[in-house]
Scaffold this active site. Sequence first.
Site, PDB file in Angstrom:
ATOM      1  N   ASP A   4       4.622 -14.797  11.292  1.00  0.00           N
ATOM      2  CA  ASP A   4       3.345 -15.274  10.772  1.00  0.00           C
ATOM      3  C   ASP A   4       2.285 -14.185  10.975  1.00  0.00           C
ATOM      4  O   ASP A   4       1.702 -14.056  12.051  1.00  0.00           O
ATOM      5  CB  ASP A   4       2.987 -16.561  11.530  1.00  0.00           C
ATOM      6  CG  ASP A   4       1.688 -17.185  11.060  1.00  0.00           C
ATOM      7  OD1 ASP A   4       0.909 -16.504  10.376  1.00  0.00           O
ATOM      8  OD2 ASP A   4       1.457 -18.355  11.396  1.00  0.00           O
TER       9      ASP A   4
ATOM     10  N   GLU B 142       0.848  -1.214   0.000  1.00  0.00           N
ATOM     11  CA  GLU B 142       0.000   0.000   0.000  1.00  0.00           C
ATOM     12  C   GLU B 142       0.878   1.257   0.000  1.00  0.00           C
ATOM     13  O   GLU B 142       1.719   1.447   0.880  1.00  0.00           O
ATOM     14  CB  GLU B 142      -0.926  -0.017   1.226  1.00  0.00           C
ATOM     15  CG  GLU B 142      -2.012   1.030   1.131  1.00  0.00           C
ATOM     16  CD  GLU B 142      -3.025   0.938   2.271  1.00  0.00           C
ATOM     17  OE1 GLU B 142      -3.328  -0.189   2.738  1.00  0.00           O
ATOM     18  OE2 GLU B 142      -3.503   2.000   2.708  1.00  0.00           O
TER      19      GLU B 142
ATOM     20  N   HIS C 136      -2.920  10.294   0.674  1.00  0.00           N
ATOM     21  CA  HIS C 136      -3.062   8.964   0.091  1.00  0.00           C
ATOM     22  C   HIS C 136      -2.922   9.023  -1.436  1.00  0.00           C
ATOM     23  O   HIS C 136      -2.188   8.250  -2.039  1.00  0.00           O
ATOM     24  CB  HIS C 136      -4.432   8.414   0.483  1.00  0.00           C
ATOM     25  CG  HIS C 136      -4.606   6.976   0.158  1.00  0.00           C
ATOM     26  ND1 HIS C 136      -4.025   5.979   0.908  1.00  0.00           N
ATOM     27  CD2 HIS C 136      -5.274   6.369  -0.832  1.00  0.00           C
ATOM     28  CE1 HIS C 136      -4.331   4.824   0.393  1.00  0.00           C
ATOM     29  NE2 HIS C 136      -5.092   5.027  -0.683  1.00  0.00           N
TER      30      HIS C 136
ATOM     31  N   LYS D 101      -7.606  -1.530  11.133  1.00  0.00           N
ATOM     32  CA  LYS D 101      -6.963  -1.900   9.854  1.00  0.00           C
ATOM     33  C   LYS D 101      -5.751  -1.001   9.629  1.00  0.00           C
ATOM     34  O   LYS D 101      -4.687  -1.449   9.189  1.00  0.00           O
ATOM     35  CB  LYS D 101      -7.972  -1.779   8.708  1.00  0.00           C
ATOM     36  CG  LYS D 101      -7.475  -2.295   7.378  1.00  0.00           C
ATOM     37  CD  LYS D 101      -6.703  -1.274   6.566  1.00  0.00           C
ATOM     38  CE  LYS D 101      -6.240  -1.851   5.237  1.00  0.00           C
ATOM     39  NZ  LYS D 101      -5.351  -0.943   4.512  1.00  0.00           N
TER      40      LYS D 101
END
Length: 440
Positions: A296, A85, A393, A280
């Site tokens: 992991d 991202e 962004h 998130k």
Amino acid sequence: MIKPIEGYSKLSKEQKIDWLTNNYTSDPEAAKALLKRYWNTAKDVQQLHDEFIENTVTNYYLPLGIAPNFLINERLYAIPMAIEESSVVAAASKAAKFWLDKGGFKTEILGTEKIGQVHFMYRGNKDHLSAFFEKVKPKLLSDTSSITKNMEKRGGGINSIELRDKTNALDNYYQLHCTFETLDAMGANFINSCLEQFAKTFKVEAQSYSLFTEEEKAIEIVMSILSNYVPNCLVRAEVSCPVTKLKEGNTEASKEFAEKMVQAVNIAKVEPHRAVTHNKGIMNGVDAVVLATGNDFRAVEAGIHAYAAKDGSYSSLTHATIENGVFKFWIELPMALGTIGGLTSLHPLVKLAMEILGNPSAKELMQLVAVAGLAQNFAAVRSLVTTGIQEGHMKMHLLNILNQLGATEDEKNTLTHHFKKHSATHSAIVDAFEKLRRTK
Ligand code: MEV
């Protein structure tokens, strides 16, 4: 019609690719060429990757970026992040810089306990089962001695084994709920090996336990597995500073910003739709470091989200307060990480990432990951309550869009320059690109 294939895993890599591209792609030659373009030219590196999983046909690259200037417990770190991202590394770096001259990040380990369970069914007298458990417990421990020997030498091992009656939740269901200290290992193999031995011993010893009836002897082991929910393997990270320092030289704006940050966090505390997106953003930072360090990330994700719902409703993982003129922003995260074993000693880039981080212990790595999560959340919420998220962004996403449009290097330079001063929405970028092409 494509037929199922027998023995795919036994084919050579070339044969696997032939079968795959011939059956599932419209241009097999182009697909083959693409898969091979991503092979590593160093044979040993490629072989390593081929052997990580079954049926490897190529490598799937993610960028590895660096977020510098993280002052954590008085030490300066450059944090490696593996993520696709566009805005994540930039946001982390920005947050790191913001806190650099405000005391940096402070972290603390609140626990390191790992958990595993043997799930079983028992139909019989509960007192008989409790008495059997007490009798067999020392044997459960002694039968695992070959597995635990090395871990014990280093100061870890099995911490506790408890019999839990779960019959209120499910008929005949009980567990051996076990806790472990696995030090710098994530511990999955160690824990699962111990649990499978517990299950074996438990079942065998039940056959000869004199108090059991024939029916009671027939304990049915369902499964033995670690839990990725580790609420007592917990790390805390925090930043704080006087409210007046938040926006240098502007007390009113500082106060308003601090209050909005607290409000935004409080909204994420009470509103699950917002909490999921809020968290998130935290996971953008957490996963990127977990991946870069060969850990992991699915285990970490699962455990952290369960923790976010521990009070019965999914809620924010970060907290913010203003007390006595001080803004405080912190996070508490459960996670089981390893800095030895697994991919950490195999993947050359993971080894390098560990070196960049000063070869941390698992405890230290937990602290760095928590900081990455906190920084990411600070950067996201800061944008949300000030400029809005799209400004930063889209600027970061600009190159992706220009690449999709097939822009040349010159065009990319011109348009990157242009959007330093203009608002970068998707349509504005397309319009500017088309205009530039027309003027040529
Ligand atoms: C985007 O990847 C993450 C954010 O949506 C997080 C948030 O809303 O807090 C910006």
